[in-house]
Each structure stands twice: as C-alpha cells, then as structure tokens.
Design a protein around this motif. Structure first.
Motif, mmCIF file in Angstrom:
data_model
loop_
_atom_site.group_PDB
_atom_site.id
_atom_site.type_symbol
_atom_site.label_atom_id
_atom_site.label_comp_id
_atom_site.label_asym_id
_atom_site.label_seq_id
_atom_site.Cartn_x
_atom_site.Cartn_y
_atom_site.Cartn_z
ATOM 1 N N ILE A 273 11.156 15.875 34.491
ATOM 2 C CA ILE A 273 12.668 15.752 34.827
ATOM 3 C C ILE A 273 13.389 15.406 33.877
ATOM 4 N N HIS A 274 13.148 14.671 32.637
ATOM 5 C CA HIS A 274 13.728 14.226 31.589
ATOM 6 C C HIS A 274 14.119 15.132 30.742
ATOM 7 N N LEU A 275 13.251 16.728 30.687
ATOM 8 C CA LEU A 275 13.678 17.220 29.865
ATOM 9 C C LEU A 275 14.942 17.993 31.520
ATOM 10 N N ALA B 268 21.463 23.512 23.552
ATOM 11 C CA ALA B 268 20.658 22.758 25.834
ATOM 12 C C ALA B 268 19.317 22.442 25.075
ATOM 13 N N GLY B 269 19.324 23.641 25.303
ATOM 14 C CA GLY B 269 18.084 23.649 24.519
ATOM 15 C C GLY B 269 17.263 22.960 23.815
ATOM 16 N N VAL C 286 16.855 17.125 32.805
ATOM 17 C CA VAL C 286 18.272 16.863 33.120
ATOM 18 C C VAL C 286 19.190 16.445 31.446
ATOM 19 N N GLY C 287 18.030 16.648 30.445
ATOM 20 C CA GLY C 287 19.132 16.495 29.649
ATOM 21 C C GLY C 287 19.308 17.702 28.771
ATOM 22 N N PHE C 288 18.583 18.683 29.423
ATOM 23 C CA PHE C 288 18.977 20.437 28.516
ATOM 24 C C PHE C 288 20.541 20.481 29.952
ATOM 25 N N THR C 289 20.351 20.273 31.768
ATOM 26 C CA THR C 289 21.489 20.293 31.859
ATOM 27 C C THR C 289 22.792 19.483 31.651
ATOM 28 N N VAL C 290 22.512 18.150 31.084
ATOM 29 C CA VAL C 290 23.805 17.640 30.907
ATOM 30 C C VAL C 290 24.594 18.161 29.126
ATOM 31 N N ALA C 291 23.138 18.858 28.557
ATOM 32 C CA ALA C 291 23.005 19.151 27.152
ATOM 33 C C ALA C 291 24.296 19.890 27.726
ATOM 34 N N TYR C 292 24.114 21.229 28.557
ATOM 35 C CA TYR C 292 24.544 22.807 28.831
ATOM 36 C C TYR C 292 25.866 22.315 28.952
ATOM 37 N N LEU C 293 25.472 21.668 30.973
ATOM 38 C CA LEU C 293 27.699 21.412 30.819
ATOM 39 C C LEU C 293 28.428 20.602 29.642
ATOM 40 N N MET C 294 28.125 19.869 28.999
ATOM 41 C CA MET C 294 29.029 19.253 27.636
ATOM 42 C C MET C 294 29.481 20.644 27.347
#
Length: 78
Positions: free
Chosen positions: A14-16, A33-34, A18-26
């Motif tokens: 879940i942490h990975l 993001a990866g 969410v982190g990937f999704t937020v970084a990709y969106l930004m």
C-alpha cells in the motif's frame, strides 16, 4: 507465514502504491515516480530507527524528583 509478516507485506505494498501514485501525479514521469516510491521508504526506515532510539533515551530518563530507588527499579525492568 506469520500474521505480522503478512500485515507488513500488505502495508508495504500500500505504501509503495500510494507513494508511486502521488509522485506520478506530481511529476508525470513513471521513472521518477518509481525512484521516489522506492527511495522514500528506505529513507523513512532509517528515520524511524533514529526516532525509536530517541524515544528509548527519552523514556529511560528518570522522572523529575525521582530518587535513587528509580534506578534500582529500572534495572529490574531491563
């Protein structure tokens, strides 16, 4: 497999995610993001280690107005 290990693995996924999704969106970059999603948990784990060490030192301090008996009681706990 123990329940604690399963819970840790699912929390990590879940942490990975969410982190990937937020970084990709930004950033709009899959590669960036990866990288962020992989590096951030490692840095966070190191920070958590030092956070725990600080709390251990904080809770090991004698309370105000504690006498010598406090030290003897701490030896029994450790």
């Amino acid at each position: 497999m123990s329940l604690d290990l399963i819970k840790t693995a699912t929390y990590l996924s879940i942490h990975l995610t969410v982190g990937f999704t937020v970084a990709y969106l930004m950033t709009g970059s899959v590669a960036l993001a990866g990288g962020i999603a992989l590096v951030e948990p490692m840095v966070n784990a190191v920070a958590f280690f030092f956070h725990e060490q600080a709390w251990k030192r904080f809770t090991a301090r004698p309370p105000r107005n504690a006498g010598r008996d406090w030290r003897r009681g701490q030896a029994a706990i450790a």
